[in-house]
Scaffold this active site. Structure first.
Site, mmCIF file in Angstrom:
data_model
loop_
_atom_site.group_PDB
_atom_site.id
_atom_site.type_symbol
_atom_site.label_atom_id
_atom_site.label_comp_id
_atom_site.label_asym_id
_atom_site.label_seq_id
_atom_site.Cartn_x
_atom_site.Cartn_y
_atom_site.Cartn_z
ATOM 1 N N LEU A 54 8.546 -6.716 17.644
ATOM 2 C CA LEU A 54 7.793 -7.938 17.927
ATOM 3 C C LEU A 54 8.360 -9.124 17.160
ATOM 4 O O LEU A 54 8.280 -10.254 17.601
ATOM 5 C CB LEU A 54 6.324 -7.736 17.545
ATOM 6 N N ASN A 55 8.909 -8.856 15.998
ATOM 7 C CA ASN A 55 9.483 -9.941 15.205
ATOM 8 C C ASN A 55 10.705 -9.394 14.493
ATOM 9 O O ASN A 55 10.607 -8.548 13.609
ATOM 10 C CB ASN A 55 8.446 -10.460 14.198
ATOM 11 N N LYS A 80 8.325 1.185 18.550
ATOM 12 C CA LYS A 80 7.995 2.388 17.809
ATOM 13 C C LYS A 80 7.807 1.981 16.354
ATOM 14 O O LYS A 80 8.108 0.874 15.961
ATOM 15 C CB LYS A 80 9.129 3.392 17.928
ATOM 16 N N GLY A 129 2.119 -6.736 4.339
ATOM 17 C CA GLY A 129 3.483 -7.163 4.069
ATOM 18 C C GLY A 129 4.420 -6.816 5.210
ATOM 19 O O GLY A 129 5.597 -7.148 5.199
ATOM 20 N N GLY A 157 0.832 -1.196 0.000
ATOM 21 C CA GLY A 157 0.000 0.000 0.000
ATOM 22 C C GLY A 157 0.869 1.249 0.000
ATOM 23 O O GLY A 157 0.731 2.112 -0.823
ATOM 24 N N PHE A 158 1.776 1.323 0.966
ATOM 25 C CA PHE A 158 2.703 2.456 1.097
ATOM 26 C C PHE A 158 1.970 3.778 1.197
ATOM 27 O O PHE A 158 2.486 4.818 0.795
ATOM 28 C CB PHE A 158 3.725 2.454 -0.062
ATOM 29 N N GLN A 194 11.385 -4.929 6.818
ATOM 30 C CA GLN A 194 10.736 -3.635 6.619
ATOM 31 C C GLN A 194 11.741 -2.506 6.555
ATOM 32 O O GLN A 194 11.584 -1.568 5.788
ATOM 33 C CB GLN A 194 9.782 -3.342 7.775
ATOM 34 N N THR A 217 10.849 -9.876 10.418
ATOM 35 C CA THR A 217 10.028 -9.029 9.550
ATOM 36 C C THR A 217 10.369 -7.546 9.756
ATOM 37 O O THR A 217 10.254 -6.745 8.845
ATOM 38 C CB THR A 217 8.529 -9.276 9.785
ATOM 39 N N GLU A 266 8.236 3.055 8.182
ATOM 40 C CA GLU A 266 8.574 4.239 7.407
ATOM 41 C C GLU A 266 9.949 4.780 7.726
ATOM 42 O O GLU A 266 10.501 5.586 6.981
ATOM 43 C CB GLU A 266 7.497 5.310 7.632
#
Ligand SMILES: Cc1cc2nc3c(=O)[nH]c(=O)nc-3n(C[C@H](O)[C@H](O)[C@H](O)COP(=O)(O)OP(=O)(O)OC[C@H]3O[C@@H](n4cnc5c(N)ncnc54)[C@H](O)[C@@H]3O)c2cc1C
Ligand code: FES
Ligand code: FES
Lengths: 690, 172, 327
Positions: A580-581, A651, A456, A228-229, A588, A584, A655
């Site tokens: 949390l992971n 946090k 994603g 989406g971004f 990101q 991933t 982005e």
């Protein structure tokens, strides 16, 4: 296993086998195909939509335009109010839609449609001397349009050293790999949609507002989303057309925007023009920061990119002025794209800091360390954790910055010129309230549902881990259900707030469930036990300036024959709190850096001002980085704990990686060539303009 | 036969002959997604510009969005749904999971089909733009993988994971 | 996309029969350009004749050392051919620089030569374009022309021919084999295949309706030739040329062709004459290349291409002839 470890994605197998279903892929009987038609003038009035030829094809079921579309009500922007009036505010605005039993007939029907217009004058140039520029009160995300501290002009006049330059970024399109896609059905007054969006609840709210029905009468299913971004945060004009077509025909309707249609029927990022003036004492202490930002919105809706917002928080200065000005153009309303405001604004500020470092004869790293603020410069608020210096220092270490010779244009081997550059990154902490439901079953399994979405980011997997962690049970006993508006009010995957917000609600529900179970002596009643939690009241007080931070270090080589720039290495160090992971999260951060590199070197939507046209509206002409453009890429996360952050201790991540990376590239290009490129993207002709 | 704007087409997909009545305008991509309900193959641009629709045709990678389905008759099509051996994933599928070679997953079926075709091209001796030596058997270093996979855009920027996944499989 | 009839030609004569009397028939090769433009509404054929399975996909190594590449040969086959890889490196590099592996694998040689311009206005049916809609005007000249031509263009059209392969073929003096509808064979030197736009930009080649490209003859490369292809583009892969150059050099012969600057592969004949048989300095190469642009018609946003071409040719000389008395 606990949160923070790098479990592979829950949906990984589905995604690599093709089993994962995206919005357009649900087998729905008797479904019609919708092809929206965009205006071919930049401003004007539709005088006639002649559908005779289109309707001559028996496969064409209906043609919808402003004369026969049902009425919609204002929602988020005027762009989504499709087919409501004959007025055309920009080229490509939806003026009609063809509905057919096959995709092929729908497309040909659209070609056969004859739309006639009266043309009006239009304006599509972002011009600093435009007499009609507006001074907006506030920007997107609620920053003041103008904020002033001290006397910037006096400080600039008195500065030992000053720099004053203009930096521009072009319009950019989010271009998620999956375009806007939807299958819409009406069941009486209920709207059922399979929809590609960044928040099923927000989608339900948006469609509900447009149709004048409560959000709980809209059932949005969003199992998988192809990116989406920012472009799918609210219902797009394109998607709304499908709901209209379904209403008009009384049948299920599916629509997937073409890549070309994505350029006008879905949002984009505005062009920006930032004039930055910095004043400093000889020792590098900043005495003045002035950021004058110009951007555009459409003529039908005010959207103000928060271009100057990072400048509010980055560096200490007694004199600080941030101004936003807005042009109104006959172009689609721009909206958010990954790190709105921060991405273009930090390109400008971090380039200017590099220029100041050269003007002072100072190391750009030292300049940044020198100007570390004790409190947030624009607001005076204490920081809720400030880790910029940690990121810069760690990055410098890993990158080998210390041995750098600052002299530009002196490292040549063969046809290549080499250079390095750095830039800082920042992104605010956002968090939203929302609900989540946790259920214990007598067989020892747990089900948690939240109207989250995984575009994603890895949200599904992270939430699964968060639930297992909160309940203290193995993940194998936990099922997480996301992707439906029916799961209740919830946050968006936007502002990098998604996982933190959903995670907060999910944890609260799990803790409550744990308490309730304890009341039952730990045993689950035969009917199971269900708890719904709401975090609306649990939000962080606005008493601190909370941000995640980062630093980018970039090594480029520039072809001295041609000016082509190749990024050999891009290294980022980030402080984003608890992840949390880890797996991933890492992906990101890398993804943000890749997009940053991409906007640095090749992305731009070209506007033809005569025609009000986005000229290069596809992926052959709007270049995004390919695999070959990416070489050494490293993202490192700094361990740190801030007591005062989100409910899950993390946090935003999504982005952060993009912010500042384009400046790091541009600064490295200067170091390699001695050419300062202040206009993105860094094309060969700009590098060659020496 | 040439008066017909549509007709029955036999498509051999993942080893099975499927008879479909198709408009001549229907692309292989739309035939797969809209008619055969094989939605693993994705549409990202519909114009050959992104690679999301990559399938294998007679073992070679191709953009199914630019192939007319009628023109593919008699050729063997393999889609992402045809790569696994029952429950046993293709090694590239496993490697993409292990290296987190995707985020949103929308480009992923195309990436994986493309990688299958690419490894076959290398085995067949096809050089690439970055091959220093056009004559010698290509050596698949990371720059070679990147160049050869550049027809598959990934907007999520999962390129590092994609290269690592392919590297692992290529190295056996 | 207009509904169309589809027919697969079983042999060349069949192809000719199928298109006879069909003014809106087109041949289908790999379809990577044709289908693309049909989806955009730029081309609206009523009959598509599939010639991709005609027996013109072989690569023959000729006794004189030349090569004949079939018109239906796809990129994968061309790229794997041993002789081409050894003897025609500029051709193979040009091929491999173009598009993506997927498109190269699908696309045919004939289709590559006849692909249409990538001018964004040509591809957009909602705006004027003299090539697509004769007489409607050129939107690119007053608009976004950064990627378009600087030489050989006209007041009516500044489109470039986008093929990389054709640029290398031009440097190798390739000859295109054409089968006329009446069955006769015609040989067209690649330099004569394309027409400049003048005031009829919609006429792009010397071919007549129904002409079928059956192959391309490559004469043997000159003895002792070194050759390469360099391409400047906006990203490192999967992008059309901003400027490209194919160079074939021997001790006494120079052949240079540019891509990205003109409506056709642009042979620098004047430059070649100036440099042939000399051992030029860097400055001499630049001056001779610049001379080739004496008649250029650059536009504000693409004028940079001329100096870029000059630099590129100089770089290619430096790389291919590293030792020269002149420097
Ligand atoms: C995203 C993208 C990027 C690309 N990048 C590049 C690039 O960087 N460099 C480059 O050079 N190219 C590039 N291309 C273009 C590509 O090379 C061409 O599309 C391809 O070569 C066309 O071949 P085809 O067989 O598919 O032709 P088709 O699409 O089948 O046909 C093209 C034209 O040739 C005609 N034709 C086909 N065969 C014959 C025949 N035997 N006789 C007479 N007429 C015939 C057709 O009627 C049609 O008019 C790109 C294409 C795309 C989609
Ligand atoms: S959908 Fe076919 S290449 Fe993009
Ligand atoms: S994983 Fe999202 S586009 Fe590649």
């Amino acid at each position: 296993m606990s949160a923070g470890s790098g479990l592979p994605r829950l949906e990984g197998r589905d995604k690599v086998t093709g089993a994962a279903r995206y919005a357009y892929e649900y087998p729905i009987e008797d479904c019609l195909y919708v092809w929206p038609v965009g205006a071919t003038v930049a401003s004007g009035t539709v005088t006639e939509v002649d559908a005779t030829a289109a309707l001559a094809d028996p496969e064409v079921v209906a043609v919808v335009d402003h004369t026969n579309a049902p009425r919609l009500r204002p929602a988020v922007t005027a762009d989504e109010l499709v087919l409501q009036s004959p007025t055309v505010a920009y080229r490509g605005q939806v003026v009609a839609a063809v509905v057919a039993t096959t995709l092929e007939a729908a497309r040909e029907g659209a070609e056969q449609l004859l739309v006639r217009y009266v043309e009006h004058p239009h304006k599509a140039v972002l011009d600093p001397d435009d007499p009609d520029l507006e001074q907006p009160e506030t920007t997107n995300a609620g920053f003041p349009g103008t904020s002033v501290k001290g006397d910037v002009d006096a400080a600039l006049a008195a500065a030992d050293v000053a720099v004053d330059h203009i930096y521009t970024t072009p319009p950019e399109h989010n271009n998620p790999m999956e375009t806007v896609a939807i299958i819409a059905r009406w069941d009486g007054e209920r709207l059922l949609v399979h929809d590609s969006n960044q928040g099923p609840w927000a989608a339900a709210t948006g469609y509900g507002m447009l149709w004048g029905i409560p959000a709980d009468q809209v059932d949005v299913v969003t199992e998988h989303v192809g990116g989406g971004f920012g472009s799918k945060v609210w219902p797009t004009a394109g998607a709304v057309v499908a709901t209209v077509a379904a209403r008009v025909t009384g049948r299920p309707c599916k629509l997937m925007l073409t890549r070309q249609q994505m350029y006008t029927m879905a949002p984009a990022r505005t062009a920006t023009r930032s004039r930055i003036r910095l004043g400093a004492r000889r020792d590098g202490t900043l005495t003045a920061i002035d950021h004058d930002a110009l951007q555009y919105s459409s003529v039908i809706h005010e959207f103000v990119e928060q271009t100057g917002s990072a400048t509010r928080t980055m560096y200490a200065s007694d004199n600080l002025r941030i101004r936003h000005r807005l042009a109104r153009l006959n172009l689609p309303t721009p909206r958010v794209m990954r790190a709105p405001g921060k991405t273009p604004g930090m390109f400008a500020l971090e380039s200017a800091m590099d220029e100041l470092a050269y003007a002072l004869g100072m190391d750009p790293l030292a300049l940044r360390l020198r100007n570390e603020p004790p409190t947030e410069p624009a607001t005076g608020l204490p920081f809720g954790g400030r880790h910029l210096v940690d990121c810069l220092r760690a990055g410098a270490d890993k990158f080998g910055w210390a041995s750098r010779d600052p002299t530009p244009a002196v490292r040549r081997r063969g046809r290549w010129l080499f250079g390095t550059g750095l830039a800082s990154a920042v992104y605010p902490v956002y968090q939203q309230g929302g609900t989540a439901t946790a259920r214990a079953s007598p067989d020892g399994t747990f089900d948690v549902s939240v109207a989250a979405v995984d575009i994603g980011t890895g949200a599904r997997t992270a939430l699964w881990q968060a639930v297992a962690d909160a309940l203290g049970v193995p993940p194998s006993r936990v099922s997480v259900h996301i992707g439906r508006s029916a799961f209740g009010q919830s946050s968006l995957a936007g502002g990098s707030a998604g996982t933190a917000s959903w995670g907060g609600a999910v944890r609260k529900a799990c803790f409550e469930l744990g308490r309730r179970l304890a009341e039952h002596g730990g045993a689950v009643p035969v009917d199971g036990l269900e708890v719904t939690a709401d975090t609306a009241a649990d939000q962080l007080p606005p008493d601190h300036a909370r941000h995640s931070y980062g630093a980018h270090f970039c090594a480029v080589r520039v072809d001295a024959d041609t000016g082509q720039v190749r990024v050999d290495r891009l290294l980022g160090v980030f402080a984003h709190g608890h992840a949390l992971n880890a797996r991933t999260t890492h992906s990101q951060l890398l993804g943000g850096m890749v997009m940053g590199l991409s906007i640095a070197l090749c992305e731009q939507t070209i506007v033809d001002p005569r025609l009000g046209l986005f000229v290069n509206h596809d992926l052959a002409q709007y270049h995004i980085a390919t695999n070959a453009d990416i070489r050494g890429l490293e993202a490192h996360s700094l361990e740190h704990t801030d007591d005062d952050v989100t409910l899950v201790g993390g946090k935003g991540i999504g982005e952060l990686g993009i912010v500042g990376s384009a400046a790091a590239v541009a600064n490295a290009v200067f170091h390699a060539t001695g050419v300062r490129v202040r206009d993105l993207p860094i094309t060969v002709e700009r590098v060659r303009a020496r | 036969m040439t008066d017909q704007l549509r007709g029955e087409v036999v498509l051999r997909v993942n080893g099975v002959d499927r008879v479909v009545n198709l408009d001549n305008r229907t692309t292989l991509l739309d035939a797969l997604r809209e008619h055969l309900r094989l939605t693993g193959t994705k549409k990202g641009c519909d114009h050959g510009q992104c690679g999301a629709c990559t399938v294998l045709v007679d073992g070679e990678r191709a953009n199914s969005c630019l192939l007319l389905a009628v023109a593919v008759e008699g050729r063997a099509v393999t889609t992402v749904e045809g790569l696994a051996d029952g429950d046993e994933l293709h090694p590239l599928q496993r490697a993409f999971i292990a290296h987190d070679g995707f985020q949103c997953g929308y480009c992923t079926p195309g990436q994986i089909c493309s990688a299958v075709g690419m490894l076959a091209e290398v085995a067949g001796g096809l050089p690439s733009w970055v091959s220093a030596d056009l004559v010698a058997a290509p050596e698949l270093d990371d720059d070679e993988i990147r160049e050869r996979m550049s027809g598959n855009l990934c907007r999520c920027g999962a390129y590092a994971g994609i290269v690592a996944a392919i590297r692992e499989v290529a190295d056996g | 996309m207009r509904a169309f009839r589809y027919a697969r030609a079983s042999d060349p004569a069949d192809a000719a029969t199928l298109v006879a009397g069909e003014p809106d028939a087109v041949y289908l090769g790999g379809g990577t350009n044709l289908v693309d433009l049909m989806k955009l509404g730029v081309l609206r054929p009523g009959l598509v004749v599939d010639v991709s399975r005609l027996p013109y996909d072989r690569i023959e190594h000729l006794p004189d050392g030349g090569v004949l590449i079939g018109g239906a040969a796809r990129g994968g086959r061309v790229g794997r051919d041993d002789v081409l890889r050894r003897r025609y490196p500029a051709l193979i590099r040009a091929l491999l620089s173009g598009a993506s592996a997927q498109i190269r694998g699908q696309a045919t040689l004939a289709g590559n030569l006849l692909q249409r311009t990538r001018c964004p206005y040509f591809q957009n049916t909602t705006v004027p374009c003299n090539k697509r809609d004769p007489g409607s005007g050129c939107s690119a000249i007053p608009g976004a022309h950064r990627d378009l031509g600087v030489i050989g263009t006209s007041d009516h059209c500044v489109a470039t021919h986008p093929s990389d392969l054709a640029v290398a073929l031009a440097a190798y003096d390739a000859v295109v084999e054409v089968r006329r509808r009446d069955g006769t064979e015609v040989l067209v030197p690649i330099g004569d295949l394309y027409r400049l736009p003048g005031d009829t930009p919609w006429i792009e080649t010397v071919l007549e309706p129904g002409d079928l490209i059956t192959g391309v003859q490559l004469p043997p490369p000159p003895d002792g030739a070194v050759a390469t292809y360099r391409k400047v583009r906006d990203r490192w892969s999967f992008a059309f040329a901003t400027v490209s150059v194919a160079a074939v050099l021997t001790a006494d012969e120079v052949r240079l062709a540019l891509g990205g600057v003109a409506p056709k592969p642009w042979r620098l004949t004047a430059t070649e004459r100036l440099l042939a048989g000399t051992d030029p300095t860097d400055d001499e190469v630049r001056a001779a290349t610049r001379a080739a642009f004496a008649d250029a018609r650059p536009l504000p946003d693409n004028a940079f291409k001329i100096e870029l071409a000059v630099d590129l040719v100089a770089a290619v000389f430096r790389d291919l002839r590293p030792v020269g008395a002149g420097r």
